[in-house]
Design an enzyme around this catalytic site. Structure first.
Site, mmCIF file in Angstrom:
data_model
loop_
_atom_site.group_PDB
_atom_site.id
_atom_site.type_symbol
_atom_site.label_atom_id
_atom_site.label_comp_id
_atom_site.label_asym_id
_atom_site.label_seq_id
_atom_site.Cartn_x
_atom_site.Cartn_y
_atom_site.Cartn_z
ATOM 1 N N GLU A 83 1.124 -1.419 0.296
ATOM 2 C CA GLU A 83 -0.067 -0.053 -0.145
ATOM 3 C C GLU A 83 0.661 1.111 0.087
ATOM 4 O OE1 GLU A 83 -3.171 0.758 -0.071
ATOM 5 O OE2 GLU A 83 -3.757 -1.521 -0.707
ATOM 6 N N THR A 133 11.271 3.247 0.192
ATOM 7 C CA THR A 133 11.232 4.829 0.512
ATOM 8 C C THR A 133 12.113 5.293 0.958
ATOM 9 O OG1 THR A 133 9.992 6.005 0.296
ATOM 10 C CG2 THR A 133 9.459 4.204 2.087
ATOM 11 N N ASP A 134 12.113 6.627 0.288
ATOM 12 C CA ASP A 134 12.942 7.500 1.517
ATOM 13 C C ASP A 134 12.406 7.561 3.150
ATOM 14 O OD1 ASP A 134 11.085 9.226 0.270
ATOM 15 O OD2 ASP A 134 12.804 10.236 -0.681
ATOM 16 N N GLU A 135 10.578 8.095 3.118
ATOM 17 C CA GLU A 135 10.146 8.396 3.399
ATOM 18 C C GLU A 135 10.331 7.864 5.179
ATOM 19 O OE1 GLU A 135 6.110 8.773 3.086
ATOM 20 O OE2 GLU A 135 6.190 9.835 0.800
ATOM 21 N N TYR A 159 1.883 4.612 6.579
ATOM 22 C CA TYR A 159 2.646 5.173 5.321
ATOM 23 C C TYR A 159 4.280 4.142 5.761
ATOM 24 C CZ TYR A 159 5.231 4.499 0.739
ATOM 25 O OH TYR A 159 5.992 3.684 -0.034
ATOM 26 N N LYS A 163 6.268 0.698 6.032
ATOM 27 C CA LYS A 163 7.735 0.352 5.305
ATOM 28 C C LYS A 163 8.675 0.120 5.755
ATOM 29 C CE LYS A 163 7.825 0.515 1.461
ATOM 30 N NZ LYS A 163 7.315 -1.307 0.585
HETATM 31 P P1 NAD Z 1 1.144 1.161 -6.480
HETATM 32 O O1 NAD Z 1 0.903 1.687 -5.319
HETATM 33 O O2 NAD Z 1 1.307 1.966 -7.446
HETATM 34 O O3 NAD Z 1 1.511 -0.435 -5.980
HETATM 35 C C1 NAD Z 1 1.512 -1.441 -5.838
HETATM 36 C C2 NAD Z 1 0.922 -2.933 -6.377
HETATM 37 O O4 NAD Z 1 0.816 -3.401 -5.011
HETATM 38 C C3 NAD Z 1 -0.874 -2.435 -7.186
HETATM 39 O O5 NAD Z 1 -0.603 -3.625 -8.120
HETATM 40 C C4 NAD Z 1 -1.029 -3.535 -5.916
HETATM 41 O O6 NAD Z 1 -2.391 -4.249 -6.242
HETATM 42 C C5 NAD Z 1 0.096 -4.486 -5.560
HETATM 43 N N1 NAD Z 1 -0.469 -4.757 -3.876
HETATM 44 C C6 NAD Z 1 -0.834 -4.452 -2.857
HETATM 45 N N2 NAD Z 1 -1.303 -5.224 -2.243
HETATM 46 C C7 NAD Z 1 -0.618 -6.248 -2.262
HETATM 47 C C8 NAD Z 1 -0.335 -7.635 -1.545
HETATM 48 N N3 NAD Z 1 -0.770 -7.364 -0.352
HETATM 49 N N4 NAD Z 1 -0.192 -8.378 -1.898
HETATM 50 C C9 NAD Z 1 0.214 -8.272 -3.391
HETATM 51 N N5 NAD Z 1 0.193 -7.465 -4.404
HETATM 52 C C10 NAD Z 1 -0.317 -6.564 -3.449
HETATM 53 O O7 NAD Z 1 2.584 1.198 -5.544
HETATM 54 P P2 NAD Z 1 3.791 1.808 -6.737
HETATM 55 O O8 NAD Z 1 4.163 3.561 -6.425
HETATM 56 O O9 NAD Z 1 4.567 1.212 -7.474
HETATM 57 O O10 NAD Z 1 4.964 1.905 -5.494
HETATM 58 C C11 NAD Z 1 6.137 0.410 -5.263
HETATM 59 C C12 NAD Z 1 6.957 -0.338 -4.333
HETATM 60 O O11 NAD Z 1 8.444 1.040 -4.545
HETATM 61 C C13 NAD Z 1 6.076 0.539 -3.320
HETATM 62 O O12 NAD Z 1 6.406 -1.226 -1.755
HETATM 63 C C14 NAD Z 1 6.111 1.342 -2.398
HETATM 64 O O13 NAD Z 1 6.748 1.637 -1.359
HETATM 65 C C15 NAD Z 1 8.033 1.933 -3.130
HETATM 66 N N6 NAD Z 1 8.054 2.962 -3.883
HETATM 67 C C16 NAD Z 1 7.225 3.823 -4.613
HETATM 68 C C17 NAD Z 1 7.864 4.874 -4.598
HETATM 69 C C18 NAD Z 1 6.808 5.751 -5.401
HETATM 70 O O14 NAD Z 1 7.576 7.019 -5.368
HETATM 71 N N7 NAD Z 1 5.940 5.759 -5.618
HETATM 72 C C19 NAD Z 1 9.041 5.608 -4.123
HETATM 73 C C20 NAD Z 1 9.841 4.904 -3.370
HETATM 74 C C21 NAD Z 1 9.462 3.516 -3.113
HETATM 75 O O1 DAU Z 2 9.320 9.510 -1.176
HETATM 76 C C1 DAU Z 2 9.491 8.027 -2.001
HETATM 77 C C2 DAU Z 2 7.432 8.397 -2.106
HETATM 78 O O2 DAU Z 2 6.619 8.729 -2.764
HETATM 79 C C3 DAU Z 2 7.022 7.042 -2.188
HETATM 80 O O3 DAU Z 2 6.734 5.944 -0.484
HETATM 81 C C4 DAU Z 2 5.036 6.932 -2.018
HETATM 82 O O4 DAU Z 2 4.615 5.333 -2.171
HETATM 83 C C5 DAU Z 2 5.066 7.922 -3.139
HETATM 84 O O5 DAU Z 2 3.264 8.273 -2.590
HETATM 85 C C6 DAU Z 2 5.697 9.570 -2.433
HETATM 86 O O6 DAU Z 2 5.088 10.033 -1.007
HETATM 87 P P1 DAU Z 2 5.168 11.366 -1.684
HETATM 88 O O7 DAU Z 2 3.723 11.681 -0.050
HETATM 89 O O8 DAU Z 2 5.489 12.821 -1.765
HETATM 90 O O9 DAU Z 2 4.083 11.892 -2.209
HETATM 91 P P2 DAU Z 2 2.586 11.881 -2.807
HETATM 92 O O10 DAU Z 2 2.595 12.365 -4.594
HETATM 93 O O11 DAU Z 2 1.023 12.089 -2.283
HETATM 94 O O12 DAU Z 2 2.941 13.603 -2.324
HETATM 95 C C7 DAU Z 2 3.439 14.342 -3.420
HETATM 96 C C8 DAU Z 2 3.604 15.762 -2.288
HETATM 97 O O13 DAU Z 2 2.833 16.617 -2.954
HETATM 98 C C9 DAU Z 2 3.608 15.747 -0.820
HETATM 99 O O14 DAU Z 2 4.382 17.044 -0.324
HETATM 100 C C10 DAU Z 2 1.867 15.608 -0.702
HETATM 101 C C11 DAU Z 2 1.615 17.187 -1.843
HETATM 102 N N1 DAU Z 2 0.733 17.044 -2.804
HETATM 103 C C12 DAU Z 2 0.023 15.518 -2.559
HETATM 104 C C13 DAU Z 2 -1.504 15.718 -3.243
HETATM 105 C C14 DAU Z 2 -2.091 14.479 -3.618
HETATM 106 C C15 DAU Z 2 -0.808 17.853 -2.378
HETATM 107 O O15 DAU Z 2 0.186 19.418 -2.161
HETATM 108 N N2 DAU Z 2 -1.504 17.966 -2.732
HETATM 109 C C16 DAU Z 2 -1.738 16.724 -3.003
HETATM 110 O O16 DAU Z 2 -3.468 16.887 -3.794
#
Ligand code: NAD
Ligand code: DAU
Length: 356
Positions: A83, A133-135, A159, A163
């Protein structure tokens, strides 16, 4: 040889699977639960491709995991499943614990049993790569140095806490059982197939629909942006050459305040798809109530990955964001298919209570 990818129907996982099979013929078993964030349309290019075996299922399902591991004997597991949206974790943290903590634990348990059953050369070659993630490092003040791999863990949202817990479990399975793990901690990704609940795709989609562009708080929070395909190339490199048990931070040296990101998206849309009424898209910007516990700044120090494994991002922010905006303009069908009832319910839940 086969790899098993979890979460490969989501944003980063799907980009990874597509890139992997574009560059090599090694098959991919793709285990994904297909939550709201999982979308098989992301993988439609692979329809009929025998190198891609999709299995709908949960990483917390121990029996399914055992069966898949015995049947396909992967040489590596890449764990993308999670998630991933901070705002959803604030509204409902439980699923984050179920998947990110319990799911990762069950996956590690199944993988440990499988890995122990392998012959010793296969055991040595095996890798479990955990995508994080860096979070997990928390929030930086304006002039703090960027997160290095030894930065203290200080997660601030449900979240990031979930992680962080998964990262600790992965670390412990290496330390205690010798499981050959690798962990990557990456900054904010953007690019094709990004679900429009996250900042960049939400702004593009709302702008084109003539809706408000909701900026949380003062919009001066800083994120460090990386084009998704550069994240995928980093993961491939770490899988190939990373030292077992090590952590690698992945980032693109692209720190930007959110408001700058929104203005950049608006300017690109003004150029590529001007509004019919001649107005600028940035007139749609609306300041709304901030995210509770909002982290102020993230920044990744990616020097270890660059120095030790020779990885560098291929895209600048300018080239990556232009490609991204163009992708959304070219894929309006993908966007409208995603905007189901469930998506509309989420938008209502997250934004209705935020006063402008
Ligand atoms: P996303 O939410 O787009 O995709 C997550 C996927 O995991 C989906 O396809 C979902 O169906 C699947 N999933 C969820 N729960 C599951 C479960 N219990 N079993 C099997 N599949 C399941 O996420 P994303 O943005 O593609 O992120 C992928 C990974 O990278 C995550 O672990 C996230 O923490 C990490 N990450 C994301 C970002 C970012 O900016 N999006 C940055 C750094 C790290
Ligand atoms: O840093 C890596 C992370 O980046 C990942 O681990 C997460 O899975 C990914 O969702 C992302 O997290 P953020 O919270 O940084 O991403 P988000 O796109 O939700 O938000 C980016 C920034 O923008 C954050 O400071 C919140 C702000 N924001 C976001 C939304 C959705 C707004 O100002 N308005 C918005 O409607």
């Amino acid at each position: 040889m086969t790899i098993l990818v979890t979460g490969g129907a989501g944003f980063i996982g799907a980009n990874f699977v597509l890139d992997w099979l574009a560059q090599a013929d090694e098959p991919v078993i793709n285990l994904d639960k297909l939550t709201y964030a999982g979308n098989l349309e992301n993988l439609s290019r692979l329809e009929g491709d025998k190198r891609h075996i999709f299995v709908q299922g949960d990483i917390a399902d121990s029996q399914l995991l055992e069966r898949l591991l015995v049947e396909h004997k992967p040489r590596a597991i890449l764990n993308f499943a999670a998630e991933s949206h901070v705002d959803r974790s604030i509204h409902g943290p439980e699923e984050f614990i179920e998947t990110n903590v319990v799911g990762t634990f069950r996956l590690l348990e199944a993988v440990r049993a499988y890995w122990k059953s392998l012959a010793s050369d296969a055991q040595q070659a095996f890798r479990f790569l955990h995508v994080s993630t860096d979070e997990v490092y928390g929030s930086l003040a304006k002039d703090d140095p960027a997160f290095s791999e030894s930065h203290q863990y200080e997660p601030n949202s449900p979240y990031s806490a979930s992680k962080a817990a998964s990262d600790h479990l992965v670390r412990a399975y290496h330390h205690t059982y010798g499981l050959p793990v690798l962990t990557t901690n990456c900054s904010n990704n953007y690019g094709p197939y990004h679900f429009p609940e996250k900042l960049i795709p939400l702004m593009i989609v709302n702008a084109l629909a003539g809706k408000a562009l909701p900026v949380y708080g003062d919009g001066q929070q800083i994120r460090d942006w990386l084009y998704v395909k550069d994240h995928c190339s980093a993961i491939r490199r770490v899988l190939e050459a990373g030292a077992v048990g090590e952590v690698y931070n992945v980032g693109g040296w692209n720190e930007k305040p959110n408001l700058d990101i929104v203005h950049t998206v608006c300017s690109l849309l003004d150029e590529l798809r001007p509004r019919a009424d001649g107005e600028l898209y940035n007139t749609q910007i609306t300041y709304v109530t901030d995210r509770p516990g909002h982290d102020r700044r993230y920044a990744i120090d990616a020097r270890k990955l660059e120095r030790e494994l020779g990885w560098k991002p291929a895209e600048t922010f300018d080239s990556g964001i232009r490609k991204t905006v163009q992708w959304y303009l070219d894929n309006q069908g993908w966007v409208s298919n995603i905007q189901s009832g469930a998506y509309r319910e989420w938008v209502e839940k997250n934004y209705a209570g935020r006063t402008a």
